[in-house]
Design an enzyme around this catalytic site. Structure first.
Site, PDB file in Angstrom:
ATOM      1  N   PRO A 261       0.850  -1.199   0.000  1.00  0.00           N
ATOM      2  CA  PRO A 261       0.000   0.000   0.000  1.00  0.00           C
ATOM      3  C   PRO A 261       0.885   1.248   0.000  1.00  0.00           C
ATOM      4  CG  PRO A 261       0.099  -0.931   2.210  1.00  0.00           C
ATOM      5  CD  PRO A 261       0.922  -1.829   1.329  1.00  0.00           C
ATOM      6  N   ASP A 433       6.120   2.634   1.566  1.00  0.00           N
ATOM      7  CA  ASP A 433       5.165   1.624   2.028  1.00  0.00           C
ATOM      8  C   ASP A 433       4.506   2.163   3.296  1.00  0.00           C
ATOM      9  OD1 ASP A 433       3.851  -0.574   3.092  1.00  0.00           O
ATOM     10  OD2 ASP A 433       5.401  -2.005   2.497  1.00  0.00           O
ATOM     11  N   HIS A 434       3.212   2.402   3.225  1.00  0.00           N
ATOM     12  CA  HIS A 434       2.514   3.026   4.349  1.00  0.00           C
ATOM     13  C   HIS A 434       2.411   2.094   5.550  1.00  0.00           C
ATOM     14  CE1 HIS A 434       0.517   6.442   5.941  1.00  0.00           C
ATOM     15  NE2 HIS A 434       0.079   6.905   4.789  1.00  0.00           N
ATOM     16  N   ARG A 435       2.798   0.836   5.379  1.00  0.00           N
ATOM     17  CA  ARG A 435       2.792  -0.072   6.527  1.00  0.00           C
ATOM     18  C   ARG A 435       3.976   0.169   7.446  1.00  0.00           C
ATOM     19  NH1 ARG A 435       2.579  -5.645   3.296  1.00  0.00           N
ATOM     20  NH2 ARG A 435       4.227  -4.485   2.212  1.00  0.00           N
ATOM     21  N   CYS A 437       5.644   3.117   7.978  1.00  0.00           N
ATOM     22  CA  CYS A 437       5.672   4.416   8.643  1.00  0.00           C
ATOM     23  C   CYS A 437       4.470   5.228   8.205  1.00  0.00           C
ATOM     24  CB  CYS A 437       6.967   5.171   8.332  1.00  0.00           C
ATOM     25  SG  CYS A 437       7.096   5.732   6.620  1.00  0.00           S
TER      26      CYS A 437
END
Length: 463
Positions: A261, A433-435, A437
């Site tokens: 994501p 990758d928004h997972r 940070c």
């Protein structure tokens, strides 16, 4: 001798990958009937009672109440073949031991003369807030022999999986991958524990299907020229096989899009001072490349924001922060885009980075890069400004967590020290990758990079 079968937490749909055990409905030693609920679990969507497709005696339970378990993890084991598994009981009898609302529901279904909808081991109709008595259960077919309805299609010889019970899929990602490629999971043999279908199993099935299609559509090779009449019958357009470097890049990019994501932030920076610093360096000694300076800025930024020098272990659901920076950089060659990796970039100065980048670039263009020089990167620098473009939102180089993009440096009107002036401006973009940070960390990283570009003296703090 009764056969002991293991019943695992089925895929509950809606992209759910785990559930919390709320209440056990059976104990070890209890006799359960086919389709009888054995445990109540809570997912991110609703509270669900999970029925067991086997009838017999419960020999073991796995997990305490309050424990969170993933899809595919064992729930109970059942010794089948006990007297209770007669295969001919009524729906009301099969519901013995279930809550009163479920038994009343079963009797209502029997009175209506309607056969419950079957869909593996998935429970449907569990909208949040819906009364328990109004919930509709989808019951799996019992594995014991029973006469098939006249309208039911017979299993084909190609079927290798039992027609009843849950499809053993380890995660919704696997199910989605199969759905996107039009594959029937019941025709795929799982290689995981207890026959679980893994992502690798689906990918192999996709490759086999692609090879079959290629054989059907491939044009003759090393044969006489195709007559004009026959050539006219072929589909228009050139077919380029996704093989070698191009195929590997295509697979990695597709995997990145499926799994990561990503989000992108960008900023314009005044690179005038950076260009001036480079001219001064080159006048005093061996030439330093602009890409090497940007690489040095990246390693300094990663030292301040180590969250971005990471990868995600999806199987373990863990973020793995990596101690060393192995910096990849995008290089365009006649064979396609490749990403050579500078090992231990955080330990190199600008001169060393310049030499290593030049060596790897030359090897990439000659096609002599070793596999070890193309793998193991932890962060990628993409200088798409060489193509004459200002900005881009690049795809992350899977399984990394971020990529810094650098546009072309071009003269633009810019407010400098309170006055309008012509300055050399560059657009910087960070896809992350928004997972690993949130936007604050990503923005802090990008702002630090921009500060170093605008004021190279900032780097003196890290030298």
């Amino acid at each position: 001798m009764p056969e002991v079968r293991e019943f695992t937490l089925p895929d509950l749909g809606e992209g759910l990958t785990e559930a919390e055990i709320v209440r056990w409905l059976v104990s070890v030693g209890d006799v359960v009937a086919v389709d009888q609920p054995v445990v109540e679990v809570e997912t991110a969507k609703a509270m669900v009672e999970v029925p067991c497709p086997y009838g017999g005696v419960v020999t073991a339970r796995f997990g305490d109440e309050g424990a969170e378990i993933p899809v595919g993890a064992p729930l109970i084991t059942v010794a089948v073949g006990a007297p209770s598994e007669d295969g001919g009981g009524s729906r009301a009898e099969s519901g013995a031991g279930a809550p009163a609302a479920s038994r009343a529901e079963s009797r209502a279904e029997g009175a209506a003369g309607a056969e419950p909808e079957r869909s593996g081991n998935v429970l449907v109709g569990y909208g949040t807030g819906a009364p328990a008595a109004r919930r509709r259960r989808v019951r799996p077919t019992a594995p014991t022999p029973s006469p098939a309805p006249v309208a039911a299609p017979a299993a084909t010889p190609a079927d290798t999986r039992p027609p009843a019970g849950p499809v053993a899929v380890i995660s919704p990602l696997v199910r989605r991958l199969a759905r996107e490629h039009g594959l029937d999971l019941r025709r795929i043999t799982g290689t995981g524990p207890q026959g679980l279908i893994l992502r690798a199993d689906v990918e192999r099935a996709v490759e086999r299907a692609a090879e079959t299609a290629a054989v059907r559509t491939a044009a003759p090779v090393d044969t006489a020229p195709v007559p004009a009449a026959s050539a006219a019958a072929l589909a228009s357009g050139e077919r380029v096989p996704l093989r070698g470097v191009r195929g590997a890049v295509a697979e990695k990019l597709a995997t990145s899009r499926r799994e990561i994501p990503d989000a992108t932030c960008w900023v314009d920076a005044d690179a005038t001072e950076l260009l001036a610093a480079r001219r001064a360096m080159n006048a005093a000694g061996p030439k330093i490349s602009l890409l090497a300076l940007l690489a040095r800025i990246c390693t300094a930024a990663l030292a301040r924001f180590p969250e971005l020098n990471a990868t995600v272990d999806t199987a373990a659901r863990e973020i793995v922060r990596l101690p060393d920076v192995h910096l990849g950089f995008a290089a365009q060659t006649e064979r396609g885009l490749v990403v050579p990796v500078v090992r231990n970039a955080h330990e190199r100065n600008a001169t060393d980075l310049t030499e290593e980048i030049a060596r790897l670039t030359e090897a990439a263009r000659a096609g002599t890069l070793k596999p070890a020089e193309l793998t193991g990167g932890t962060f990628t620098l993409n200088n798409y400004g060489v193509f004459g473009v200002d900005g881009s939102t690049p795809i992350i180089n899977h399984p990394e967590a971020a990529m810094l993009g650098v546009g072309r440096i071009t003269p633009k009107p810019w407010v400098h020290e309170g006055e309008l002036a012509v300055r050399h401006v560059v657009q910087l973009s960070l896809t992350f990758d928004h997972r690993v940070c949130d936007g604050g960390t990503a923005g802090g990283f990008l702002r630090y990079v921009a500060d170093c570009v605008e004021h190279p003296a900032v780097l003196l703090r890290t030298l």
